[in-house]
Design a protein around this motif. Structure first.
Motif, short mmCIF file in Angstrom:
data_model
loop_
_atom_site.label_atom_id
_atom_site.label_comp_id
_atom_site.label_asym_id
_atom_site.label_seq_id
_atom_site.Cartn_x
_atom_site.Cartn_y
_atom_site.Cartn_z
N ILE A 108 0.92 -1.08 -0.20
CA ILE A 108 0.08 0.37 0.29
C ILE A 108 0.50 1.33 -0.10
O ILE A 108 1.85 1.10 0.45
N ARG A 109 0.20 2.18 -0.55
CA ARG A 109 0.59 3.97 -0.34
C ARG A 109 0.51 4.84 0.44
O ARG A 109 -0.37 4.56 -0.24
N VAL A 110 0.61 5.29 1.12
CA VAL A 110 0.35 6.04 1.56
C VAL A 110 0.23 8.36 1.83
O VAL A 110 1.77 7.87 1.37
N VAL A 111 -0.77 7.87 1.17
CA VAL A 111 -0.65 9.57 0.79
C VAL A 111 -1.12 10.73 2.11
O VAL A 111 -2.21 10.24 2.34
N LEU A 112 -0.22 11.54 2.68
CA LEU A 112 -0.86 12.72 3.72
C LEU A 112 -1.43 13.79 2.55
O LEU A 112 -0.88 14.82 2.03
N ILE A 113 -2.64 14.35 3.29
CA ILE A 113 -3.15 15.49 2.33
C ILE A 113 -3.64 16.50 3.03
O ILE A 113 -4.50 16.55 4.25
N ALA A 134 -3.10 22.61 -2.20
CA ALA A 134 -3.23 21.81 -3.32
C ALA A 134 -3.82 22.02 -4.11
O ALA A 134 -5.13 21.81 -3.73
N SER A 135 -4.55 21.96 -5.62
CA SER A 135 -5.87 22.07 -6.30
C SER A 135 -6.60 20.54 -6.84
O SER A 135 -5.87 19.77 -6.12
N ALA A 136 -7.31 20.46 -6.58
CA ALA A 136 -8.31 19.20 -7.37
C ALA A 136 -7.32 18.02 -8.28
O ALA A 136 -6.89 17.17 -8.02
N ALA A 137 -7.05 18.89 -9.27
CA ALA A 137 -5.75 18.39 -10.34
C ALA A 137 -4.11 18.12 -9.59
O ALA A 137 -3.91 16.91 -10.40
N GLU A 138 -3.62 18.59 -8.60
CA GLU A 138 -2.60 18.29 -8.47
C GLU A 138 -2.65 17.20 -6.89
O GLU A 138 -1.78 16.32 -7.10
N VAL A 139 -3.95 17.04 -6.14
CA VAL A 139 -4.30 15.89 -5.85
C VAL A 139 -4.32 14.42 -6.68
O VAL A 139 -4.14 13.74 -6.38
N VAL A 140 -4.89 15.00 -7.24
CA VAL A 140 -5.30 13.45 -8.40
C VAL A 140 -4.00 13.28 -9.36
O VAL A 140 -3.46 12.45 -8.92
N SER A 141 -2.91 14.10 -9.62
CA SER A 141 -1.62 13.67 -10.51
C SER A 141 -0.91 12.97 -8.78
O SER A 141 0.21 12.61 -9.24
N GLY A 142 -1.55 14.23 -7.94
CA GLY A 142 -0.17 13.07 -7.39
C GLY A 142 -0.40 12.17 -6.11
O GLY A 142 0.38 11.10 -6.34
N VAL A 143 -1.51 11.18 -6.70
CA VAL A 143 -2.24 10.12 -6.04
C VAL A 143 -1.82 9.15 -7.31
O VAL A 143 -1.44 7.79 -7.14
N GLN A 160 5.96 6.79 -7.88
CA GLN A 160 6.95 7.78 -7.80
C GLN A 160 6.50 8.72 -6.15
O GLN A 160 5.25 7.99 -5.32
N ALA A 161 7.43 9.12 -5.51
CA ALA A 161 6.98 10.09 -4.15
C ALA A 161 6.61 10.96 -4.80
O ALA A 161 6.93 11.92 -5.65
N VAL A 162 5.72 12.15 -4.03
CA VAL A 162 5.13 13.11 -4.11
C VAL A 162 5.33 14.38 -2.63
O VAL A 162 5.16 13.56 -1.62
N CYS A 163 6.68 15.42 -3.29
CA CYS A 163 6.61 16.26 -2.55
C CYS A 163 7.00 17.49 -2.52
O CYS A 163 7.04 17.62 -3.49
N PRO A 164 5.96 18.10 -1.81
CA PRO A 164 6.08 19.59 -2.10
C PRO A 164 7.75 20.46 -2.27
O PRO A 164 8.19 20.48 -1.73
N PRO A 165 7.76 20.46 -3.16
CA PRO A 165 9.41 21.68 -3.96
C PRO A 165 10.24 22.56 -2.61
O PRO A 165 11.01 22.25 -2.16
N GLN A 166 8.92 22.61 -1.80
CA GLN A 166 9.69 23.73 -0.53
C GLN A 166 10.47 23.07 0.71
O GLN A 166 11.09 23.63 1.69
#
Length: 221
Positions: free
Chosen positions: A81-86, A111-120, A127-133
């Motif tokens: 399983i992959r865990v995504v914190l939102i 994050a926008s709805a599009a960013e949430v979907v693309s992140g998941v 892949q891993a999803v990490c905020p640029p900052q």
């Protein structure tokens, strides 16, 4: 996940967010919402395991209430399983705690709805999803982890002497025998003897293997 839609399990204490996420992923043809929960009681863990979820989406409210323990529990019990914190804050400490616990995605609250979907989607593809900052903070933390090696753990793992424990992080920093000797006020020959002793104890053939073996030891929970 090849050939089938990824399944997502939503855990969100905020009802509005929970319902919005459920609608968002249900409307998309490339996801299947296999479960929804308002919190993280013991029954939720059982529901996640039984659901066959590929992705667990956990909101900030649930993440703070459950802490690192819940994420670690799920990752250990459901290995794939992959865990995504939102809906998360730009909090460096919480971010690192989530990464250490096994989270693969960290999506900020703006994050926008599009960013949430693309992140998941990215997480389902390994892949891993990490905020640029937060990238720089992650790299700095990783660097510290691999250069600052707890002497107590090295002693426990390999039975090194106190002096040998002092040498290991200096070797990891790439210092020469002469530089180490100057740092510890020892002769070069004494440093050389200690390094040979370390190599024998950890089973290394050279200095690089000393670094690799002690790093691996430090990374093991």
């Amino acid at each position: 996940m090849a050939g089938r839609k990824p399944s997502v399990f939503l855990v969100a204490g905020n009802r509005l967010l929970r319902e919005a996420l459920a609608r968002l992923f249900s409307r998309r043809g490339d996801f299947n919402v296999c479960g929804v929960s308002p919190g993280v009681p013991d029954s939720t863990s059982c529901s996640i395991r039984a659901s066959g979820a590929d992705v667990l989406i956990l909101d900030s409210v649930s993440a703070r209430l459950s802490g690192r323990a819940f994420v670690s529990e799920i990752v250990n019990q459901v290995p794939n399983i992959r865990v995504v914190l939102i809906d998360m804050d730009d909090d460096r400490d919480i971010f690192l705690e989530c990464v250490r616990a096994g989270a693969m995605g960290y999506i900020l609250k703006d994050a926008s709805a599009a960013e949430v979907v693309s992140g998941v989607q990215a997480v389902t593809q390994g892949q891993a999803v990490c905020p640029p900052q937060l990238f720089a903070h992650l790299f700095r933390a990783f660097s510290r982890k691999w250069t600052v090696i707890p002497s107590a753990q090295i002693k426990l793992e390999f039975g090194l002497t106190r002096r040998q424990q002092q040498l290991v992080p200096l070797i990891a920093q790439g210092l020469t025998n002469k530089e180490i000797a100057a740092r510890l006020n020892l002769s070069e020959q004494t440093v050389k003897n200690h390094i040979h002793g370390i190599m024998r104890r950890v089973g290394a053939g050279d200095r690089m293997q000393v670094i690799d073996l002690t790093r691996y030891s430090e990374a093991v929970p």
